[in-house]
Each structure stands twice: as structure tokens, then as C-alpha cells.
Design an enzyme around this catalytic site. Structure first.
Site, PDB file in Angstrom:
ATOM      1  N   LYS A 196      -5.634 -10.397  -7.139  1.00  0.00           N
ATOM      2  CA  LYS A 196      -6.704 -10.643  -6.051  1.00  0.00           C
ATOM      3  C   LYS A 196      -7.929  -9.529  -6.359  1.00  0.00           C
ATOM      4  CE  LYS A 196      -6.428  -8.300  -2.062  1.00  0.00           C
ATOM      5  NZ  LYS A 196      -6.258  -7.994  -0.717  1.00  0.00           N
ATOM      6  N   LYS A 198       0.955  -1.295   0.122  1.00  0.00           N
ATOM      7  CA  LYS A 198       0.010   0.129   0.002  1.00  0.00           C
ATOM      8  C   LYS A 198       0.885   1.220  -0.049  1.00  0.00           C
ATOM      9  CE  LYS A 198      -4.437  -1.396   1.954  1.00  0.00           C
ATOM     10  NZ  LYS A 198      -5.299  -1.209   3.055  1.00  0.00           N
ATOM     11  N   LYS A 205     -11.194  -3.744  -4.254  1.00  0.00           N
ATOM     12  CA  LYS A 205     -11.857  -2.707  -4.771  1.00  0.00           C
ATOM     13  C   LYS A 205     -10.979  -1.503  -4.947  1.00  0.00           C
ATOM     14  CE  LYS A 205     -12.435  -2.550   0.588  1.00  0.00           C
ATOM     15  NZ  LYS A 205     -13.626  -2.835   1.492  1.00  0.00           N
TER      16      LYS A 205
HETATM   17  P1  AMP Z   1     -11.359  -5.411   3.245  1.00  0.00           P
HETATM   18  O1  AMP Z   1     -12.418  -5.036   2.105  1.00  0.00           O
HETATM   19  O2  AMP Z   1      -9.854  -5.341   2.726  1.00  0.00           O
HETATM   20  O3  AMP Z   1     -11.590  -4.691   4.428  1.00  0.00           O
HETATM   21  O4  AMP Z   1     -11.502  -6.995   3.576  1.00  0.00           O
HETATM   22  C1  AMP Z   1     -12.721  -7.409   4.297  1.00  0.00           C
HETATM   23  C2  AMP Z   1     -12.739  -8.956   4.139  1.00  0.00           C
HETATM   24  O5  AMP Z   1     -12.881  -9.564   2.893  1.00  0.00           O
HETATM   25  C3  AMP Z   1     -11.369  -9.477   4.855  1.00  0.00           C
HETATM   26  O6  AMP Z   1     -11.803 -10.439   5.552  1.00  0.00           O
HETATM   27  C4  AMP Z   1     -10.571  -9.935   3.556  1.00  0.00           C
HETATM   28  O7  AMP Z   1      -9.690 -10.871   3.794  1.00  0.00           O
HETATM   29  C5  AMP Z   1     -11.784 -10.457   2.608  1.00  0.00           C
HETATM   30  N1  AMP Z   1     -11.397 -10.177   1.232  1.00  0.00           N
HETATM   31  C6  AMP Z   1     -11.026  -9.017   0.465  1.00  0.00           C
HETATM   32  N2  AMP Z   1     -11.046  -9.283  -0.726  1.00  0.00           N
HETATM   33  C7  AMP Z   1     -10.907 -10.589  -0.772  1.00  0.00           C
HETATM   34  C8  AMP Z   1     -10.800 -11.476  -2.114  1.00  0.00           C
HETATM   35  N3  AMP Z   1     -10.425 -10.890  -3.225  1.00  0.00           N
HETATM   36  N4  AMP Z   1     -11.003 -12.769  -1.919  1.00  0.00           N
HETATM   37  C9  AMP Z   1     -11.437 -13.351  -0.692  1.00  0.00           C
HETATM   38  N5  AMP Z   1     -11.642 -12.559   0.105  1.00  0.00           N
HETATM   39  C10 AMP Z   1     -11.389 -11.362   0.244  1.00  0.00           C
END
Ligand code: AMP
Ligand code: TRP
Length: 331
Positions: free
Chosen positions: A195, A112, A198
Site C-alpha cells: 500500500k 502496527k 506515509k
Molecule cells: P490515514 O492516513 O491512515 O489516516 O488514512 C486517511 C484516509 O486515507 C483513510 O480513509 C484511508 O483509508 C485512506 N488511505 C490511506 N492510504 C491509502 C491508500 N494507499 N489507498 C487508498 N486510500 C488510502
């Protein structure tokens, strides 16, 4: 087993299929067996998002998405991190027992912060310590997350251990990560080695929970594919086919091998058509419910306020005990 579950999600953007399959779906299921605490981590989002209007609207949108996915605000505690002071209070205490060297190893910070590390905010560096505070403020023991959070969770355990050792106590339990299911790492629809995220500039790379049926179908039709006949799982040689197969299995709640057997000889186009139908079927109810909720922001705010009160009732007393353990005078 009766664990206390805690997990968090950033309101940096709306939710996508990776969040749903990797994390949220498990959050919903865990409610049946455990006491669950789910937090919209706006203080974490502030490390990268500096737009007040966006922060407010994303926070409500993520709340609506979680409710639409099936988080029950009566059975579980659903709240916004900045509404409960214990998170920042405990983060400071933990900052004071966490060695710099541990944070230097965090790969997410390196990603990041990019090339200009000197310009990265201190908060981005301390991000995993705040995450440990989130979990430990509730003495939570089980933390359902996607694969990308594994390193942060190991650090949370180490930080809990460091606090206990330094103060000669066993106050904090060591939290266990739960990285479950077939789809712990959902990949981009445009590049099977990246991955689904967003932060990807291309909206075609992900399925958002706000996408309508036509958009979902179009994104799946246009997803990157290869020219090999038949669909099978081989993430090294066929990352895109493997990702779509994993998404299918996760959405259908069937073992991947079973889905693979069904599509082993199917043309890619046929497989995509079936995947699009399945995705629309599974996601449209969530989408409809989300729209209803988004139309009533006052109701969302009421639910979040109720959640914050209940969260504070747990984390407040923990904080008092922590201040006592470290020797802060409470006159
Ligand atoms: P975040 O959007 O980064 O706050 O992530 C929220 C949750 O979604 C966390 O538990 C991440 O590990 C999971 N997560 C985010 N992106 C992915 C992805 N591409 N595949 C699986 N899990 C994800
Ligand atoms: N860092 C997590 C993510 O980006 C979000 C998060 C913050 C979290 N605090 C947490 C997850 C506590 C689990 C437990 O996905």
C-alpha cells in the site's frame, strides 16, 4: 438520501496520493449532498507519534491540505479531534461495552504492533474503539474511507449494536462505510504489492501533496515498471502497471477500462510520460493553494477553532444523552 457524513485522517505525516484518491476526493464531493464532518484525528496519531512539534506542524499541514483539496469550512465542519472532549468521553463508555475478543481480530493492530506486542501502547489496541466514538459522537451514518479501514468500520457497527443491546435502546444508528471509486487502495510506486503509505521509508514510493511538479514527474518516471509492451490491468501478474493504470483512471476521472483501451499498445515510457503530465496538471493547483495556506498558520488555527465549536455543539448534547442512558448522575 440525506446522511450525516463523518470521516477522519491522522496527522502522522503530510497527505499522499493514496489519501487523496482513496478518501479526500470523495469527502469533497460528498459536501454537495450531505452534512459533512471531517476530523483531523490527533488522538489517534498519538498512538504512534510522540513528538510535540511534529504533531503541531502535521496537524496544520493536514488542515491546509484538506482545505486546498476543496473541503469548505463553511459548508462542512473541519476540526481537530482533541479539541472536542466528547471523543475521549465516548471512547471510554464504548471501551466498557466492547469485548476484548473483537479487538484481538484487528489486523491493523497486528501490523502496527509488530513482533513486540507486549511493548505496544494500550492506545494502539484501543484505537478502533476511539474511531467508533468519533463516528457515533455525531450519530453519523455514512463514513467515506479507503479499503484499509473496512475492518475498523465493521467493528464500529458492531460496537454501536453492542451499546444499543446492552442498554436496551436504539440510540446509535449503525454507520455505513463508503469505499468508493477506482482507487480504493493505491499502491506504492516502488512495489505494486504494498500500500502507498506515509510510513514507508522511501519517499520515492509515494506522491505527497506537497511535492512540486518536478518531483511528481521524477517519481512517476522512476516508478517501478515491467518490460512487457503495452499497459493493461492484471494486478496478479503486473501489480505496478495495474496500479499506475488505476491512478491514471482515478486522476482523469475516467473508467479504468477506457484508459486501458487507450494504452493497450503503448510502451511503458510513453504511458508514464502521459501519467506524469496528468498528475502534475491535477495536483499543482492543490499544491499552490496549500503553500498559500501554510504561510498563514493563524488563519488555519482560526478555521479549526470555528470547526471545533460547531463540532462540540453536536457532540456535547449527544454525550449528555449517552451519560444519561448509562446512568451517570448529572447533578
Ligand atoms: P490515514 O492516513 O491512515 O489516516 O488514512 C486517511 C484516509 O486515507 C483513510 O480513509 C484511508 O483509508 C485512506 N488511505 C490511506 N492510504 C491509502 C491508500 N494507499 N489507498 C487508498 N486510500 C488510502
Ligand atoms: N483510522 C482512520 C485511518 O487511519 C482514521 C480515522 C479515525 C477515521 N477516526 C475515524 C476514519 C472515523 C473514519 C471515521 O485512516
Amino acid at each position: 438520501m440525506n446522511a450525516r457524513v463523518f470521516s477522519g485522517i491522522q496527522p502522522t505525516h503530510g497527505l499522499h496520493l493514496g489519501n487523496y484518491l482513496g478518501a479526500i476526493r470523495h469527502w469533497v464531493r460528498l459536501q454537495d449532498e450531505h452534512e459533512c464532518i471531517y476530523c483531523i484525528v490527533d488522538q489517534h496519531a498519538l498512538t504512534t507519534l510522540h513528538d510535540a512539534e511534529q504533531m503541531r506542524s502535521n496537524t496544520r499541514e493536514v488542515a491546509a491540505a484538506l482545505l486546498a483539496c476543496g473541503i469548505d469550512p463553511e459548508r462542512s465542519i473541519l476540526f481537530v479531534q482533541s479539541n472536542v472532549p466528547a471523543h475521549s468521553q465516548l471512547a471510554w463508555v464504548l471501551n466498557c461495552v466492547t469485548p476484548l475478543g473483537w479487538l484481538n481480530r484487528m489486523t491493523q493492530f497486528k501490523e502496527k504492533a509488530g513482533k513486540h506486542r507486549e511493548n505496544a501502547p494500550v492506545g494502539l489496541y484501543a484505537y478502533p474503539v476511539l474511531q467508533a466514538a468519533d463516528i457515533l459522537a455525531y450519530k453519523a451514518t455514512l463514513v467515506p474511507v479507503g479499503e484499509d479501514q473496512k475492518q475498523h468500520l465493521e467493528l464500529s457497527r458492531d460496537i454501536a449494536g453492542a451499546f444499543n443491546r446492552k442498554f436496551g435502546t436504539e440510540y446509535f444508528p449503525l454507520p455505513e462505510p463508503m469505499i468508493a471509486g477506482e482507487a480504493t487502495r493505491v499502491m506504492s510506486l516502488r512495489d505494486g504489492t504494498k500500500k502507498m503509505s506515509k510510513s514507508d521509508v522511501s519517499d520515492m514510493s509515494r506522491i505527497n501533496l506537497t511535492d512540486d511538479a518536478a518531483t511528481i514527474a521524477r517519481k512517476i518516471q522512476r516508478a517501478k515498471s515491467d518490460s512487457i509492451l503495452g499497459i493493461w490491468y492484471d494486478p496478479e501478474k503486473r501489480p505496478e502497471a495495474s496500479n499506475l493504470l488505476t491512478i491514471y483512471a482515478a486522476l482523469a476521472e475516467r473508467p479504468r477500462a477506457e484508459v486501458e483501451a487507450e494504452f493497450r499498445e503503448a510502451p511503458f515510457a510513453e504511458f508514464k510520460k502521459r501519467l506524469a503530465e496528468l498528475a502534475v496538471e491535477k495536483l499543482s493547483a492543490i499544491n499552490a493553494r496549500m503553500r498559500e495556506l501554510m504561510a498563514d498558520p493563524a488563519e488555519i488555527d482560526r478555521i479549526l477553532r470555528y470547526g471545533a465549536e460547531r463540532a462540540a455543539a453536536i457532540a456535547g448534547p449527544v454525550m449528555e444523552e449517552v451519560y444519561d442512558i448509562v446512568g451517570f448522575l448529572r447533578p
